[in-house]
Scaffold this motif. Structure first.
Motif, mmCIF file in Angstrom:
data_model
loop_
_atom_site.group_PDB
_atom_site.id
_atom_site.type_symbol
_atom_site.label_atom_id
_atom_site.label_comp_id
_atom_site.label_asym_id
_atom_site.label_seq_id
_atom_site.Cartn_x
_atom_site.Cartn_y
_atom_site.Cartn_z
ATOM 1 N N VAL A 208 75.044 28.921 5.096
ATOM 2 C CA VAL A 208 75.534 28.301 6.322
ATOM 3 C C VAL A 208 75.169 26.824 6.300
ATOM 4 C CG1 VAL A 208 75.236 30.454 7.595
ATOM 5 C CG2 VAL A 208 73.421 28.751 7.640
ATOM 6 N N PRO A 209 75.955 25.979 6.960
ATOM 7 C CA PRO A 209 75.575 24.567 7.058
ATOM 8 C C PRO A 209 74.458 24.397 8.081
ATOM 9 C CG PRO A 209 77.580 24.960 8.287
ATOM 10 C CD PRO A 209 77.261 26.263 7.588
ATOM 11 N N ALA A 210 73.676 23.356 7.920
ATOM 12 C CA ALA A 210 72.589 23.101 8.875
ATOM 13 C C ALA A 210 73.119 22.800 10.268
ATOM 14 C CB ALA A 210 71.731 21.945 8.367
ATOM 15 N N SER A 211 74.385 22.511 10.386
ATOM 16 C CA SER A 211 74.967 22.210 11.692
ATOM 17 C C SER A 211 75.011 23.422 12.618
ATOM 18 C CB SER A 211 76.388 21.654 11.521
ATOM 19 O OG SER A 211 77.214 22.589 10.834
ATOM 20 N N VAL A 212 74.711 24.636 12.094
ATOM 21 C CA VAL A 212 74.674 25.812 12.978
ATOM 22 C C VAL A 212 73.471 25.764 13.919
ATOM 23 C CG1 VAL A 212 75.864 27.251 11.278
ATOM 24 C CG2 VAL A 212 73.355 27.304 11.391
ATOM 25 N N PHE A 213 72.483 24.929 13.600
ATOM 26 C CA PHE A 213 71.277 24.858 14.432
ATOM 27 C C PHE A 213 71.476 23.824 15.541
ATOM 28 C CE2 PHE A 213 69.679 25.813 10.050
ATOM 29 C CZ PHE A 213 69.507 27.170 10.259
ATOM 30 N N PRO A 214 71.010 24.118 16.730
ATOM 31 C CA PRO A 214 71.231 23.186 17.852
ATOM 32 C C PRO A 214 70.341 21.953 17.748
ATOM 33 C CG PRO A 214 69.884 25.041 18.551
ATOM 34 C CD PRO A 214 70.327 25.349 17.154
ATOM 35 N N GLY A 215 70.888 20.816 18.101
ATOM 36 C CA GLY A 215 70.108 19.582 18.095
ATOM 37 C C GLY A 215 68.975 19.605 19.093
ATOM 38 N N SER A 216 69.024 20.517 20.065
ATOM 39 C CA SER A 216 67.973 20.620 21.074
ATOM 40 C C SER A 216 66.764 21.415 20.592
ATOM 41 C CB SER A 216 68.539 21.273 22.340
ATOM 42 O OG SER A 216 69.182 22.504 22.021
ATOM 43 N N PRO A 234 70.476 18.656 12.301
ATOM 44 C CA PRO A 234 70.461 17.979 13.596
ATOM 45 C C PRO A 234 69.104 18.047 14.291
ATOM 46 C CG PRO A 234 71.522 20.110 13.793
ATOM 47 C CD PRO A 234 71.253 19.908 12.336
ATOM 48 N N CYS A 235 68.158 18.798 13.695
ATOM 49 C CA CYS A 235 66.802 18.956 14.229
ATOM 50 C C CYS A 235 65.895 19.226 13.030
ATOM 51 C CB CYS A 235 66.762 20.112 15.235
ATOM 52 S SG CYS A 235 67.334 21.678 14.537
#
Length: 384
Positions: A208-216, A234-235
Motif C-alpha cells: 500500500v502507499p504511505a498515503s493510506v495513513f492519515p496526516g493527523s 503524511p505523518c
C-alpha cells in the motif's frame, strides 16, 4: 507520552533444523529490560508474534510470558496479529490477555470500535490507537463490507480496501488534545524488505502507499518488514524491524526496538535501541583451506564452498565449521550442463551409463559414488 514499538518476534522459528527458542528468550528478556529502563507508557507489538499459525507450547509460553513481563513494567501493552499468526487463535487468548492487562487484536472483527483503543498515560496524556491486524486480500474485502462502506468492486485493489478501512477507523483523529496512533501489519511501497519475509505477502499486490495513513496521526507503528526503517509519508511512519535476524537473508540488519516520545502538540521524536542478545548469522565463502582459516566465533553459518561437488564434502565443511547450518556449492563451481561432455542420450543407454555421464557433467569423478549406484541398482533389479 513514550511508546516502545517492536514487531516480528517470530517466536518458534526453526532455522535449518535448529530451534531458536533460547535466543528468543534472551532477546525478549532484553526487550523487557529496555522497557524497564525507558518506562514507556505504551508498548506496541505490531504483529508476527509467532513464526507459524500453529505455535508449539514452548513458543506460546515464551510469547505470553514476554507480554506479561512487558505489562508489569507499568506500560499498557497492545499486540496485533501478523500474517504468520493465527488471528482467531490469538483472539481466543483474549480472556487471558485481559486478565493479565494485555490487549490482543488477532483478527479484524465486525465492530469498528474493537479496533479503536483509548487510554491515558500516567502523566495524564490521552491517546487513541487504531489497531489493524494483517488482512489478506479476500478478508480486506469482507472487512469493508462489515463496516457498511461502499460495496467492494471486483476491480478494486488491496490498497483501496486498506485505505478505506483506515479512513473509517481514524475518523476521530481530529479530536484536539489526543495523541493519535495507528499500528498495522502490512507492506508500504518503497520500504526495504529486509530479507526474511515470505514473498507471498510482500509482493506489490499486498503493498500500500504511505498515503493510506492519515496526516493527523502522530505516529504509525508498522510490522511485517524486518529491517528497522522510517517510511516517507503524511505523518511519522516506521517499521521497528525484528529484534533478531530471522534468517540468513537478514544477517546485515541491525536488530532494535523503537522508542517514540510524542505529545498531542509536538512531533514524534524517534530513536532506536539496539538488541544484541541473539546469536549472529553469517555467510562465508571459500575453499576448504580458506574455510579452515576462519574464526566465526559462535555465529551460525551459511557456507558457500568453492570446491568441485563430491560425496562427503558437506561433512568435511561441518567438521571444520561446527556451526555451519547450511552448506552449498558456490554456483561458480557447478559446471553448466552441456558445456563440456555432451548431454547423454537416453535411447539405448543403460542406467549405469546414464548415471556415469550425469556425474561427469556435474564434475563428480569419484569411483566410490559410481560403485554405490551400481550396488543400489543391482539390489533394485534383483528385487524386481
Amino acid at each position: 507520552m513514550r511508546i516502545l514499538h517492536t514487531s516480528d518476534w517470530h517466536v518458534g522459528k526453526v532455522l535449518k533444523g535448529r530451534s531458536r527458542v533460547e535466543e528468543h528468550i534472551a532477546v525478549l528478556a532484553q526487550v523487557v529490560e529496555i522497557a524497564r529502563a525507558e518506562q514507556p507508557d505504551l508498548v506496541i507489538v505490531a504483529g508476527d508474534l509467532y513464526d507459524t499459525a500453529a505455535p508449539s507450547a514452548d513458543a506460546t509460553r515464551v510469547v505470553t510470558r514476554a507480554l506479561t513481563a512487558l505489562q508489569r513494567t507499568g506500560a499498557q501493552v497492545v499486540a496485533i496479529g501478523g500474517n504468520h499468526d493465527n488471528g482467531p487463535a490469538l483472539d481466543a487468548l483474549r480472556p487471558w490477555a485481559e486478565a493479565a492487562g494485555v490487549t490482543l487484536r488477532g483478527a479484524v472483527r465486525d465492530t469498528p470500535a474493537e479496533h479503536v483503543l483509548t487510554g491515558t498515560t500516567r502523566g495524564g496524556e490521552r491517546w487513541r490507537l487504531v489497531a489493524l491486524p494483517f488482512l489478506s486480500q479476500r478478508y480486506a474485502v469482507r472487512a469493508t463490507e462489515m463496516y457498511d462502506l461502499t460495496a467492494a468492486e471486483a476491480t478494486q485493489t488491496y490498497a483501496d480496501h486498506i485505505a478505506r478501512l483506515i479512513a473509517k477507523l481514524s475518523e476521530d483523529f481530529t479530536e484536539p488534545g489526543v495523541v493519535n496512533l495507528l499500528t498495522a501489519h502490512l507492506t508500504v511501497i518503497g520500504a526495504a524488505a529486509g530479507g526474511g519475509e515470505r514473498e507471498a505477502h510482500t509482493v506489490m499486490g499486498y503493498a500500500v502507499p504511505a498515503s493510506v495513513f492519515p496526516g493527523s496521526a502522530h505516529y504509525v507503528a508498522l510490522g511485517h518488514l524486518h529491517r528497522a526503517q522510517a517510511v516517507n509519508g503524511p505523518c511519522p511512519v516506521r517499521y521497528s524491524g525484528s529484534p533478531l535476524a530471522v534468517d540468513f537473508g537478514e544477517e546485515d540488519n541491525l536488530p532494535s526496538v523503537t522508542i517514540v516520545d510524542v505529545t498531542a502538540e509536538q512531533s514524534a521524536r524517534i530513536r532506536e535501541v539496539r538488541i544484541d542478545r541473539a546469536v549472529g548469522l553469517r555467510t562465508v565463502r571459500g575453499t576448504l583451506a580458506q574455510l579452515a582459516e576462519l574464526d566465526p566465533g559462535e555465529a551460525l553459518l551459511r557456507v558457500f564452498v568453492r570446491e568441485a561437488p563430491r560425496a562427503g564434502l558437506r561433512e568435511e565443511v561441518q567438521e571444520l565449521l561446527p556451526h555451519a547450518l547450511e552448506v552449498r556449492i558456490d554456483p561458480d563451481m557447478i559446471p553448466v550442463p552441456g558445456s563440456g561432455t555432451a548431454t547423454a542420450q537416453r535411447a539405448g543407454r543403460s542406467p549405469r551409463e546414464l548415471f556415469r555421464d550425469y556425474l561427469d557433467t556435474r564434475g563428480h569423478a569419484e569411483d566410490g559414488v559410481r560403485e554405490l549406484f551400481d550396488e543400489l541398482y543391482d539390489e533394485v533389479s534383483s528385487a524386481q
